[in-house]
Design a protein around this motif. Structure first.
Motif, short mmCIF file in Angstrom:
data_model
loop_
_atom_site.label_atom_id
_atom_site.label_comp_id
_atom_site.label_asym_id
_atom_site.label_seq_id
_atom_site.Cartn_x
_atom_site.Cartn_y
_atom_site.Cartn_z
N ASN A 1 55.89 -30.52 1.05
CA ASN A 1 54.87 -29.49 1.97
C ASN A 1 53.42 -30.26 2.30
O ASN A 1 53.11 -30.36 3.21
CB ASN A 1 54.76 -28.26 1.18
N ILE A 2 53.22 -30.99 1.06
CA ILE A 2 51.81 -31.73 1.20
C ILE A 2 52.12 -33.30 0.83
O ILE A 2 52.33 -33.47 -0.01
CB ILE A 2 50.69 -31.32 0.18
N LYS A 3 51.76 -34.05 2.01
CA LYS A 3 52.02 -35.51 1.80
C LYS A 3 50.77 -36.03 1.31
O LYS A 3 50.75 -37.22 1.76
CB LYS A 3 52.77 -36.19 2.95
N ASP A 4 49.76 -35.47 0.91
CA ASP A 4 48.35 -35.96 0.92
C ASP A 4 48.55 -36.63 -0.30
O ASP A 4 48.91 -36.29 -1.50
CB ASP A 4 47.21 -34.96 0.68
N PRO A 5 48.12 -38.32 -0.34
CA PRO A 5 48.19 -39.05 -1.63
C PRO A 5 47.03 -38.38 -2.91
O PRO A 5 47.22 -38.67 -3.81
CB PRO A 5 47.85 -40.26 -1.14
N ASN A 6 46.16 -37.63 -2.20
CA ASN A 6 45.31 -36.95 -3.20
C ASN A 6 45.95 -35.73 -4.10
O ASN A 6 45.15 -35.13 -4.74
CB ASN A 6 44.20 -36.47 -2.65
N LEU A 7 47.19 -35.43 -3.95
CA LEU A 7 47.68 -34.50 -4.48
C LEU A 7 48.00 -34.88 -6.13
O LEU A 7 48.85 -35.97 -6.10
CB LEU A 7 49.01 -33.88 -3.81
N CYS A 8 47.13 -34.36 -6.92
CA CYS A 8 47.17 -34.81 -7.95
C CYS A 8 48.10 -34.00 -8.96
O CYS A 8 48.05 -32.33 -8.89
CB CYS A 8 45.91 -34.91 -8.96
N MET A 9 49.01 -34.58 -10.09
CA MET A 9 49.81 -33.76 -10.78
C MET A 9 49.58 -34.27 -12.26
O MET A 9 49.93 -35.26 -12.67
CB MET A 9 51.17 -33.75 -10.40
N GLU A 10 49.00 -33.40 -12.99
CA GLU A 10 48.97 -33.92 -14.59
C GLU A 10 49.81 -33.36 -15.33
O GLU A 10 50.24 -32.17 -15.19
CB GLU A 10 47.30 -33.58 -14.90
N ASP A 11 50.26 -34.13 -16.38
CA ASP A 11 51.30 -33.56 -17.40
C ASP A 11 50.46 -32.90 -18.40
O ASP A 11 49.63 -33.49 -19.09
CB ASP A 11 51.98 -34.70 -17.75
N LEU A 12 50.79 -31.67 -18.79
CA LEU A 12 50.45 -31.11 -20.03
C LEU A 12 51.61 -30.60 -20.61
O LEU A 12 52.75 -30.36 -20.18
CB LEU A 12 49.63 -30.13 -19.77
N THR A 13 51.55 -30.14 -21.94
CA THR A 13 52.71 -29.54 -22.60
C THR A 13 51.69 -28.47 -23.49
O THR A 13 50.76 -28.18 -23.84
CB THR A 13 52.91 -30.37 -23.90
N VAL A 14 52.82 -27.34 -23.40
CA VAL A 14 52.30 -25.91 -23.93
C VAL A 14 53.65 -25.64 -25.07
O VAL A 14 54.66 -25.89 -24.78
CB VAL A 14 52.06 -24.82 -23.23
N GLY A 15 52.91 -24.97 -26.09
CA GLY A 15 54.10 -24.51 -27.13
C GLY A 15 54.09 -25.43 -28.15
O GLY A 15 54.79 -26.55 -27.95
N THR A 16 53.72 -25.21 -29.52
CA THR A 16 53.62 -26.08 -30.32
C THR A 16 55.07 -26.28 -30.88
O THR A 16 55.69 -27.45 -31.50
CB THR A 16 53.11 -25.58 -31.66
N ARG A 17 56.26 -25.22 -30.62
CA ARG A 17 57.65 -25.57 -31.14
C ARG A 17 58.42 -25.78 -29.57
O ARG A 17 59.25 -26.55 -29.76
CB ARG A 17 58.04 -24.21 -31.91
N SER A 18 58.16 -24.82 -28.85
CA SER A 18 59.13 -24.99 -27.73
C SER A 18 58.68 -26.39 -26.72
O SER A 18 59.58 -26.89 -25.88
CB SER A 18 58.88 -23.86 -26.62
N LYS A 19 57.30 -26.88 -26.78
CA LYS A 19 56.92 -28.00 -26.15
C LYS A 19 57.50 -27.93 -24.48
O LYS A 19 58.25 -29.05 -24.09
CB LYS A 19 57.78 -29.33 -26.72
N SER A 20 57.08 -26.83 -23.85
CA SER A 20 57.35 -26.75 -22.46
C SER A 20 56.61 -27.84 -21.61
O SER A 20 55.34 -28.00 -21.88
CB SER A 20 57.02 -25.37 -22.04
N LYS A 21 57.09 -28.24 -20.62
CA LYS A 21 56.13 -29.01 -19.68
C LYS A 21 55.29 -28.39 -18.60
O LYS A 21 56.17 -27.43 -18.21
CB LYS A 21 57.20 -30.03 -19.01
N VAL A 22 54.10 -28.53 -18.47
CA VAL A 22 53.47 -28.08 -17.58
C VAL A 22 52.84 -28.95 -16.60
O VAL A 22 52.38 -30.06 -17.02
CB VAL A 22 52.10 -26.91 -18.34
N LYS A 23 52.70 -28.81 -15.41
CA LYS A 23 51.96 -29.45 -14.48
C LYS A 23 50.56 -29.00 -13.89
O LYS A 23 50.97 -27.59 -13.38
CB LYS A 23 52.99 -29.86 -13.20
N LEU A 24 49.62 -29.65 -13.83
CA LEU A 24 48.69 -29.25 -13.38
C LEU A 24 48.39 -29.66 -11.99
O LEU A 24 48.22 -31.04 -11.87
CB LEU A 24 47.29 -29.50 -14.21
N ILE A 25 48.43 -28.91 -10.94
CA ILE A 25 48.39 -29.49 -9.71
C ILE A 25 47.01 -29.30 -8.80
O ILE A 25 46.73 -27.97 -8.81
CB ILE A 25 49.79 -28.95 -8.94
#
Lengths: 502, 373
Positions: A165-189
């Motif tokens: 949808n957005i081909k802007d090179p400035n579109l940032c995606m940061e990796d984060l994790t939540v859940g001390t046990r489940s360790k789900s991946k979260v992307k901050l966009i």
């Protein structure tokens, strides 16, 4: 809620695993208590031993056979060292590790651990498979107009849609994790040169500071990171529509995607955002404006109609013309208006809840049974008046017009205390509730910004985005509610007034 | 105590909002009885007198802003300490706090009375008082930003009542206003004094001033707010005079609500029910701002948390509501507060600003003397 979840994450020092294969097997087995799921495949050549460790359920078997085991077996000349094996494996995601916890984490994620006995480290190759459904039409936010594609549970797939949808090179995606046990991946966009630093930092900090075992999905994540968890009003929007997210990103909002969750969470989202639909944008502006007003009016009436009925009937302020018909329809009803209204509201809520729980076909039947049969029977039996049925149906319909399901539910729930107040104090009671909600909404905030923006604090230019809908040529600036860095969307055309016949 | 108050950047609000603060805090319970009270003194010229009262207010607002501009970012309590020293200054501030609490009290008591007369004759006073106080406490806990928001939404949400006031004009007899300017100076001044209950509230600018973002524009917006109030009041009084028969106005207690009785909607008989209910939204910012200003004083003088001040004031006001039992007692209290308001809001700030100005002028002269010497 965020406050009690704050805490420091503890980290244990990790150690390298054993270099003897049998011991390594034992180590991994004792770390992962998974039974037969954990599979080993051992190869031998000239006293050298090589082992593949992986989880049966997580690995794409044909891929493993074809791209990992086959090249090693077929290559007779191959020297069994890590570098040499890494050279010949046709796998893109390959890394060298030797820490036990890294190995174990990798195996849980569906990677294969390849280890040659005696080597200082082994290789981790990603041949994982994920079970996911295909891309489908949006269900909870169904649309008449505009793209129908919806997010799925796959994070990679969702990111793929957004990137397209957005081909802007400035579109940032940061990796984060939540859940001390489940360790789900979260992307901050976010889009780097549009989204305000404070919002990005706010999201990042709040998600990083979460100290909780498991987060069930983006909706729950939203509840955990919003500031007032006591309120009935949601302070962050969740949506399953990629185009809605795209529009939000372009206006300078920050989006959070979570793995295994088909909802995107975004903010800052003031109150009126919940009444915006993407259809308003796709429609011509005048129709969009009309529909948006219709929706706001519907929400308002949905909250107000039943209490008003109760107040008017309890404290008899009806003009004589209306009195006759109201009196006739209420003549058989033995209950006071408050009780009558609460009963019917309760009934409608039951219908809605039952309809949502049942399979579609049964659900339709439920609607007919509930709406026509019980409704008519209730009037005949003298449980309620005809007029109240109309009013209740109107207010139920009104609450369903809200595009956000969360906000629609909030509106319906808010009605009950107001009905009771209207029964006790009439118009004064309604006004008390009204004043309370005004103060309450003013006190709320969304990612540190005012919840009632752009009405309070008044931002004229933003009204065109959220409260009204104006022709696009007047929206050359991004909404300042989001504090965008790059304010300009397009350079506003220089208006040159043309004379007649010029 | 520091003279200047420097709130956090995020707590500041735009000077533009002063329009709404000033207007909403002026319009309150007083205005429903305003036309009658002024009419008693000045007869059919009441609307002119109300207009002059508004002009006078604007002059006093000018005095206040000039005084506030002498400081960097001071509020009323800080100025008191600066001018009169710690003890006398705090003593005067304390007196002013009592006046603010009394205003708070009079507002919710008068509203309760209106509700009792028009809608629920048997409603115990304490019940509605309790709810109103709780609403105010809830709002003030949110701080100045929430209160400014309440006053903004209150003005926006009740603007339509002004339009409804044009309905009685259909039955108006415009000859009631003739002869124009038939009032002598003595009655006129008395009339102006009687408007004080309705028009006061603008003195709270001295408390919210440190929270204004663009302080140099405060004067403009304050004047616009007051202009709007003056316009509304003059209109209300004018409509009352032309609507009621000659002595009718002196016989009703709340002419504005009585006028709204004649508005008829197709699905609702008694419109004044709505008007009286909606009046809660009109008085809400008044309650909030008075409670905020007094509790701010509490925390500034006694150096305790403002939350504690809010609760103490709320409990005191609630307790006091049990002492007023009859209509004549409430009348007495209201008159007393109105008189106090005339001195506290109209006269005292002018005196104070002259003192401040003289003091600063003397200080400047001393400085220049030292320099030249």
């Amino acid at each position: 809620m965020i406050k009690w979840l704050l805490g420091k994450k503890s980290t244990e020092p990790s150690k390298a695993h054993s270099f003897i294969i049998d011991e390594l097997k034992e180590q991994i087995k004792s770390e992962l208590k998974v039974g037969s799921e954990l599979t080993y495949r051992t190869l031998k050549k000239d006293k050298q031993k090589l082992v593949f460790c992986f989880m049966d359920s997580l690995v794409y078997k044909p891929g493993l056979d074809e791209f990992i085991i086959a090249p090693i077996q077929k290559n007779a000349k191959l020297e069994w060292t890590c570098e040499a094996i890494a050279q010949i494996l046709p796998i893109s995601d390959l890394s060298a590790v030797n820490q036990l916890d890294e190995v174990v984490t990798g195996i849980i994620e569906g990677k294969v651990y390849i280890y040659v006995e005696g080597q200082p480290y082994g290789l981790q190759a990603d041949v994982s498979k994920t079970v996911e459904r295909g891309i489908e039409k949006a269900e909870t936010e169904s649309l008449v107009y505009g793209p129908k594609i919806a997010f799925t549970e796959s994070l990679i797939g969702n990111i793929n849609i957004l990137r397209h949808n957005i081909k802007d090179p400035n579109l940032c995606m940061e990796d984060l994790t939540v859940g001390t046990r489940s360790k789900s991946k979260v992307k901050l966009i976010y889009i780097k040169d549009i989204a305000a630093e404070e919002h990005v930092n706010g999201f990042r900090e709040k998600i990083n500071q979460l100290e909780i075992d498991h987060v069930a999905g983006a909706t729950v994540l939203g509840q955990l990171i919003e500031n007032n968890s006591w309120s009935v009003f949601p302070q962050l929007v969740t949506t399953e529509l990629p185009d809605r997210v795209t529009i939000a990103l372009m206006r300078g909002k920050v989006v959070v995607l979570m793995d295994r969750s088909p909802d995107a969470l975004y903010g800052p989202t003031p109150f009126f955002t919940f009444f915006e639909s993407t259809e308003d944008v796709y429609m011509r502006w005048n129709m969009g404006l009309g529909l948006r007003f219709l929706r706001l009016l519907a929400a308002f009436l949905s909250v107000l109609l039943t209490p008003a009925y109760v107040a008017v009937l309890t404290y008899e302020v009806i003009p004589s013309a209306l009195l006759v018909s109201l009196g006739q329809s209420r003549a058989n009803v033995p209950f006071p208006p408050v009780f009558e209204a609460l009963l019917l509201e309760f009934f409608i809520e039951l219908l809605r809840e039952a309809g949502a729980r049942l399979p579609t076909k049964v659900g339709q039947t439920m609607g007919i049974v509930g709406g026509i049969v019980i409704g008519q029977a209730a009037v005949d039996a003298g449980f309620t008046s005809n007029i109240l049925i109309i009013i209740i149906a109107l207010s139920a319909l009104g609450s369903f017009t809200t595009p956000s399901y969360l906000m629609g539910t909030a509106i319906r729930m808010v009605r009950f205390p107001i009905i009771i107040l209207a029964g006790i104090l009439g118009g004064i009671g309604i006004m008390i509730a009204f004043c309370f909600f005004i103060i309450h909404l003013l006190k709320l905030d969304t990612m540190g910004g005012s919840y009632l923006s752009p009405v309070y604090p008044l931002r004229w230019k933003d009204l065109g985005y959220s409260f009204f809908r104006v022709p696009t040529q007047y929206l050359s600036k991004r909404p300042i509610t989001n504090h965008p860095i790059d304010v300009q969307r397009f350079s506003a055309p220089k208006a040159k007034k043309k004379d007649v016949d010029e | 105590m520091k003279v200047n108050l420097h709130p956090k950047e995020s707590l500041l609000f735009n000077a533009f909002q002063l329009i709404f603060i000033i207007h909403s805090v002026q319009v309150g319970v007083g205005v429903v009885g305003l036309p009658k009270i002024v009419f008693l003194e000045t007869k059919h010229d009441a609307w002119i007198v109300v207009f002059f009262a508004g002009v006078l207010t604007s002059v006093i607002l000018w005095f206040m802003i000039v005084m506030l501009r002498q400081y960097d970012s001071a509020d009323f309590y800080g100025i008191h300490v600066d001018v009169f020293g710690k003890w006398l200054g705090n003593f005067l501030s304390f007196g002013y706090i009592i006046y603010l609490i009394a205003c708070f009290f009079v507002i919710f008591m008068n509203y309760t009375e209106i509700v009792q007369v028009w809608i629920f004759p048997k409603l115990p006073t304490w019940q509605l008082a309790f709810i109103l106080i709780l609403l105010a406490v809830y709002a003030v806990h949110g701080g100045i930003r929430v209160i400014v928001g309440v006053s903004f939404l209150s003005v926006i949400g009740t603007l339509w009542i002004i339009l409804v006031l044009f309905v009685p004009l259909r039955y108006a007899d415009f000859t009631h206003i003739y002869p124009i300017m038939n009032v002598d100076i003595k009655h006129m001044l008395k009339g102006i004094q009687r408007t004080s209950l309705s028009i006061m509230g603008f003195e709270l600018i001295m408390f919210v001033y440190p929270f204004v973002k663009e302080k140099h524009r405060a004067l403009l917006y304050v004047q616009i707010g007051n202009l709007f109030t003056t316009f509304t009041y003059t209109l209300v009084t004018f409509i009352s005079i032309v609507f009621f028969a000659e002595d009718g106005l002196s016989k009703v207690i709340w002419p504005v609500i009585s006028m709204l009785k004649i508005v008829r909607l197709p699905n609702l008989e008694r419109f004044e029910f709505i008007a009286v209910s909606f009046w809660m939204l009109v008085i809400l910012p008044n309650l909030c701002l008075y409670l905020w200003a007094s509790s701010k004083g509490f925390s500034r003088i006694i150096k305790r948390t403002q939350k504690m001040g809010i609760w103490i004031i709320a409990i005191v006001a609630f307790g006091a509501s049990f002492f007023v039992k009859a209509r004549y007692q409430m009348n007495m209290v209201t008159d007393l507060v109105a008189k106090a308001g005339f001195y506290a809001a109209f006269c005292y700030p002018v005196v104070l600003s002259i003192i401040v100005y003289l003091k600063k002028w003397l200080a400047r002269r001393k400085k220049s003397h030292v320099k030249s010497a």
